[in-house]
Design a protein around this motif. Structure first.
Motif, PDB file in Angstrom:
ATOM      1  N   LEU A 275     -11.145   2.643  -4.016  1.00 56.90           N
ATOM      2  CA  LEU A 275     -11.430   3.808  -4.376  1.00 56.90           C
ATOM      3  C   LEU A 275     -13.280   3.892  -5.156  1.00 56.90           C
ATOM      4  N   VAL A 276     -12.458   2.671  -6.578  1.00 52.81           N
ATOM      5  CA  VAL A 276     -14.241   2.424  -7.220  1.00 52.81           C
ATOM      6  C   VAL A 276     -15.282   2.584  -6.565  1.00 52.81           C
ATOM      7  N   GLU A 277     -15.684   2.009  -5.509  1.00 55.60           N
ATOM      8  CA  GLU A 277     -16.674   1.214  -4.377  1.00 55.60           C
ATOM      9  C   GLU A 277     -17.225   2.477  -3.654  1.00 55.60           C
TER      10      GLU A 277
ATOM     11  N   SER B  91      -5.945   7.467  -7.887  1.00 55.56           N
ATOM     12  CA  SER B  91      -5.860   6.212  -6.861  1.00 55.56           C
ATOM     13  C   SER B  91      -4.347   6.212  -7.937  1.00 55.56           C
ATOM     14  N   HIS B  92      -3.764   5.787  -8.952  1.00 54.97           N
ATOM     15  CA  HIS B  92      -3.530   6.369 -10.363  1.00 54.97           C
ATOM     16  C   HIS B  92      -2.019   7.533  -9.812  1.00 54.97           C
TER      17      HIS B  92
ATOM     18  N   SER C 247      -6.991   4.718   0.640  1.00 58.88           N
ATOM     19  CA  SER C 247      -5.848   4.551   0.030  1.00 58.88           C
ATOM     20  C   SER C 247      -4.800   3.374   1.086  1.00 58.88           C
ATOM     21  N   VAL C 248      -4.310   3.701   1.920  1.00 58.23           N
ATOM     22  CA  VAL C 248      -3.458   3.585   2.919  1.00 58.23           C
ATOM     23  C   VAL C 248      -4.013   2.104   3.367  1.00 58.23           C
ATOM     24  N   HIS C 249      -5.298   1.753   3.875  1.00 54.56           N
ATOM     25  CA  HIS C 249      -5.601   0.615   4.150  1.00 54.56           C
ATOM     26  C   HIS C 249      -6.204  -0.568   3.197  1.00 54.56           C
ATOM     27  N   HIS C 250      -6.209  -0.140   2.003  1.00 55.58           N
ATOM     28  CA  HIS C 250      -6.390  -1.112   0.706  1.00 55.58           C
ATOM     29  C   HIS C 250      -5.339  -1.078  -0.304  1.00 55.58           C
ATOM     30  N   SER C 251      -4.256  -0.570   0.382  1.00 53.52           N
ATOM     31  CA  SER C 251      -2.529  -0.654  -0.573  1.00 53.52           C
ATOM     32  C   SER C 251      -2.919  -1.647  -1.915  1.00 53.52           C
TER      33      SER C 251
ATOM     34  N   THR D 222     -11.275  13.861   1.961  1.00 54.21           N
ATOM     35  CA  THR D 222      -9.196  14.010   1.124  1.00 54.21           C
ATOM     36  C   THR D 222      -9.297  12.741   2.764  1.00 54.21           C
ATOM     37  N   SER D 223      -9.328  13.132   4.012  1.00 57.80           N
ATOM     38  CA  SER D 223      -8.795  11.845   5.088  1.00 57.80           C
ATOM     39  C   SER D 223      -9.246  10.682   5.090  1.00 57.80           C
ATOM     40  N   SER D 224     -10.666  10.740   3.772  1.00 55.58           N
ATOM     41  CA  SER D 224     -11.550   9.163   4.122  1.00 55.58           C
ATOM     42  C   SER D 224     -10.351   8.657   2.706  1.00 55.58           C
TER      43      SER D 224
END
Length: 423
Positions: free
Chosen positions: A161-163, A343-344, A150-154, A143-145
């Motif tokens: 997330l797919v990668e 992500s969605h 999610s925040v870093h690559h908003s 969850t942390s990762s």
């Protein structure tokens, strides 16, 4: 959506300003770049995925060596699942108290410690304690990762997330192969857990001294008070259905092969590797398809339809070759359901990324427990083949949830869904 043709401020007359990827970058913000934080997220997710997918073959070999019952073996997985649920329930409180940096690295230490304890344990008490610790800290690390990425690559959350999940899929394919190949040696299979410990130790040694951001822009990534919006829960429910589809197939694909094709259990289990390979292929391809957040609903629908086709063929087939091909197709369809749904859902609450990630993880863990349990209970009553209809119900439910959400995500928010991510 049609990209308008227009001249850029420095483009020669009569030329198109840029290709579609540049358009996406201009619209969503900076170009997607993989940096130190990206590598940190990808590696930690891969290490956890290895631990998760090594657990089933590891417990099977552990039962053989320690000579405990199937009930005690199941107790290990139940303990792990209970720790996972607790992790989802208390993630936001832990984040609020410890901060992102301390929580992430404590999760790394706890996960590595749980793996070591499981590898060296020679009593049931020790191995149960190990699975409890791994169940609590492993999902906390995941969850942390996911929240960090999610925040870093908003602006490019889907792609990140797919990668990340493609990398995790590679580790998931590797784990049972390594544990299984060492299974014939004298307790040498325990050495199969060295890889994630080494990876997590290197991660700690190289990254511990550099602080992780508690926020990326004003308010982003912080645990903010208040309720998550209804649209988040709609999308999170679709995520839960996706998790049920994936793990229902993982747990009951082999029994269905035994029932339909009259294969041995070991042959059926080996054939299920094709499902994992399909997931790896699907996520690798998906990382090239996802360029902006607006594609998520369409890709989700396409993935669900591909999954339905693959599992439909798999369910009805009585031929080995056709069943094998169906597993690959179903795996490719399932591949991007989790990262895109995750992500969605977060895109519906960009100012509460950590809380949304924690609630997503809680929904996923609950689905992972519930779907196989429902399949097992029905299989005892009506047989595995008839019980597999649960998968069709989950696919239809996921499609309905994505379709209901489509009008909201097709408008302005769907085309440019992340303005709040940057404050």
């Amino acid at each position: 959506m049609t990209v308008p043709r227009r001249r850029g401020p420095t483009a020669p007359r009569g030329t198109v300003e840029a290709d579609s990827s540049d358009f996406s970058a201009r619209r969503d913000g900076p170009v997607f770049r993989r940096d130190r934080l990206t590598a940190l997220g990808y590696t930690s997710l891969a290490a956890y995925a290895y631990c998760l997918y090594a657990l089933a073959p590891f417990l099977t070999l552990l039962r053989r060596d320690l000579d405990f019952s199937y009930l005690v073996m199941s107790l290990h997985s139940t303990t792990f699942a209970a720790g996972s649920v607790l992790s989802g329930l208390f993630f936001t409180q832990a984040l609020r108290r410890l901060g992102r940096h301390r929580l992430f690295w404590l999760s790394v230490i706890g996960t590595a410690g749980g793996v070591v304890l499981l590898a060296v344990g020679h009593t049931v008490v020790c191995t149960l304690a190990a699975t409890a610790l791994l169940g609590l800290t492993g999902p906390m690390l995941q969850t942390s990762s996911l929240a960090l990425l999610s925040v870093h690559h908003s602006a490019h959350r889907d792609r990140a997330l797919v990668e990340a999940n493609a990398t995790a899929s590679l580790a998931a394919v590797l784990a049972p192969a390594v544990i299984g190949s060492l299974g014939g040696t004298d307790s040498g299979w325990r050495a199969g857990l060295v890889l994630p410990v080494v990876a997590l130790s290197l991660l700690y040694a190289l990254g511990r001294g550099r602080p992780l951001p508690d926020q990326e822009g004003p308010g982003a990534g912080t645990v903010r008070p208040g309720r998550l919006p209804g649209r988040f829960w709609l999308r999170s429910a679709a995520l839960g259905a996706a998790a049920g589809i994936e793990f229902g197939t993982v747990f009951y694909g082999a029994p269905l092969l035994v029932s339909r094709l009259d294969l041995s259990i070991s042959h059926a289990a080996t054939l299920m590797t094709l499902f994992a390979v399909g997931i790896l292929i699907g996520r690798t391809a998906g990382s090239q398809l996802v360029n902006d957040q607006g594609k998520a609903p369409r890709l989700l629908t396409g993935s669900l339809l591909l999954t339905a086709a693959g599992l439909g063929i798999f369910w009805s087939s009585h031929a080995l070759v056709l069943s094998s091909a169906a597993l690959l197709i179903a795996g490719a369809g399932v591949a991007n359901l989790f990262p895109l749904s995750f992500s969605h859902a977060i895109a519906a609450a960009p100012d509460r990324s950590d809380l949304a990630a924690a609630r997503n993880q809680l929904v996923v863990n609950s689905a992972i427990m519930a779907a196989p349990l429902a399949l097992g209970a029905l299989s005892d009553r009506v047989g595995v083949s008839s019980a597999f209809a649960v998968q069709a119900v989950l696919i239809v439910a996921a499609l309905l949830l994505v379709t209901v959400d489509r009008p909201a995500s097709s408008g302005g928010a769907g085309r440019n869904p992340l303005p709040a991510d940057r404050g």
